[in-house]
Design an enzyme around this catalytic site. Sequence first.
Site, PDB file in Angstrom:
ATOM      1  N   GLY A  75       0.991  -5.827   0.397  1.00 53.02           N
ATOM      2  CA  GLY A  75       0.030  -5.820  -0.402  1.00 53.02           C
ATOM      3  C   GLY A  75       0.304  -6.285  -1.609  1.00 53.02           C
TER       4      GLY A  75
ATOM      5  N   GLU B 212       0.038  -9.919  -1.608  1.00 55.26           N
ATOM      6  CA  GLU B 212      -1.167 -10.311  -1.433  1.00 55.26           C
ATOM      7  C   GLU B 212      -1.877 -10.217  -2.584  1.00 55.26           C
ATOM      8  OE1 GLU B 212      -3.188  -9.062   2.888  1.00 55.26           O
ATOM      9  OE2 GLU B 212      -2.341  -7.306   1.761  1.00 55.26           O
TER      10      GLU B 212
ATOM     11  N   ALA C 192       0.761  -1.472   0.010  1.00 56.90           N
ATOM     12  CA  ALA C 192      -0.053   0.109   0.130  1.00 56.90           C
ATOM     13  C   ALA C 192       0.967   1.237  -0.102  1.00 56.90           C
ATOM     14  CB  ALA C 192      -0.788  -0.102   1.280  1.00 56.90           C
TER      15      ALA C 192
ATOM     16  N   GLU D 268       3.433  -6.853   7.423  1.00 56.47           N
ATOM     17  CA  GLU D 268       2.630  -5.811   8.078  1.00 56.47           C
ATOM     18  C   GLU D 268       2.678  -5.637   9.706  1.00 56.47           C
ATOM     19  OE1 GLU D 268       0.476  -6.685   4.253  1.00 56.47           O
ATOM     20  OE2 GLU D 268       1.636  -7.789   5.530  1.00 56.47           O
TER      21      GLU D 268
END
Length: 328
Positions: A175, A178, A130, A198
């Site tokens: 992310g 992910e 992110a 994270e």
Amino acid sequence: GAGSSMAAALGGLGLLHGRVRLAATATATAFLGRPGCRAPVRGDAAAALPSAGRSYGSEAKEEEELRVRYLDDEHKGIVVLGLNRSHAKNALNKNILKMMSKAVDALKSDKKVRTVIFRSEVPGIFCAGADLKERAKMHSSEVSSFVSKARATINEMANLPVPTIAAIDGAALGGGLELALACDIRVAASSAKMGLVETKLAIIPGAGGTQRLPRTIGVSLAKELIFSARIVDGEEAKSIGLISHVVEQNEAGDAAYRRALALAREFLPQGPVAMRVAKLAINQGMEVDLVTGLAIEEACYAQTIPTKDRIEGLLAFKEKRPPRYKGE
């Protein structure tokens, strides 16, 4: 008892049959029976997708943060989605999520699409996760809606009805990993770095990481990687089953992409409807017990029987020639 649970499982197959039929006919409705947009995509989404066969060149604008290419010739049917935010290490911001969502929406209803490759157009990075600079400026309520949007977009990607391959030529963190986990197959350069980091930021993976990583590499290893926020390279990622293929990086920095392209070419000659239905059968079957899974396979298999492609496949086999599938 066992009989009633079995009956309940099979009772649910009425819905499944409907879902399978949707995927098998490759309609424009969303994957897994969610209502989708039947109308052709207009406006920005249409503009974001070059017409089939047109590859980008110097005409591609530098500000395009997500490049969409329909490949040609022997690669016809392969679509490449390229992350292109070089100044921000391909970090996921509101704009790129919006572009990804539009691109995926257009792709899922396009019968010409046979395989999708996710890659980076920026050397040395796949996706750094992110965009934390953008996040720092957000109000706390905005943060949760951004994470929801990221989760939804990555889910849409996971639900694309055709095979998807992530080509990881650089770092895929948070992310970014992910995103890669939502693809069917991951290939990476040995120098690539991957990790769900994270917990370093006192949060947890919020776009599917806590669910897709254990499903991919097993529960204990997934816990270890998430608890430690450890980053692994391509060799270690291959050894733990996080990626399917590891390749030495080349001078151009696109070794994983080239491997992904070779893999996608192996998918192209197969029956298009069969590919979609196979993906559906595997995805749904993985979430249920074996008895229900076998019933799902049976329902899916039935959807390939009436297709013209199946008749062409048998004929080609008999005539000892390559089949000419039309996706029907």
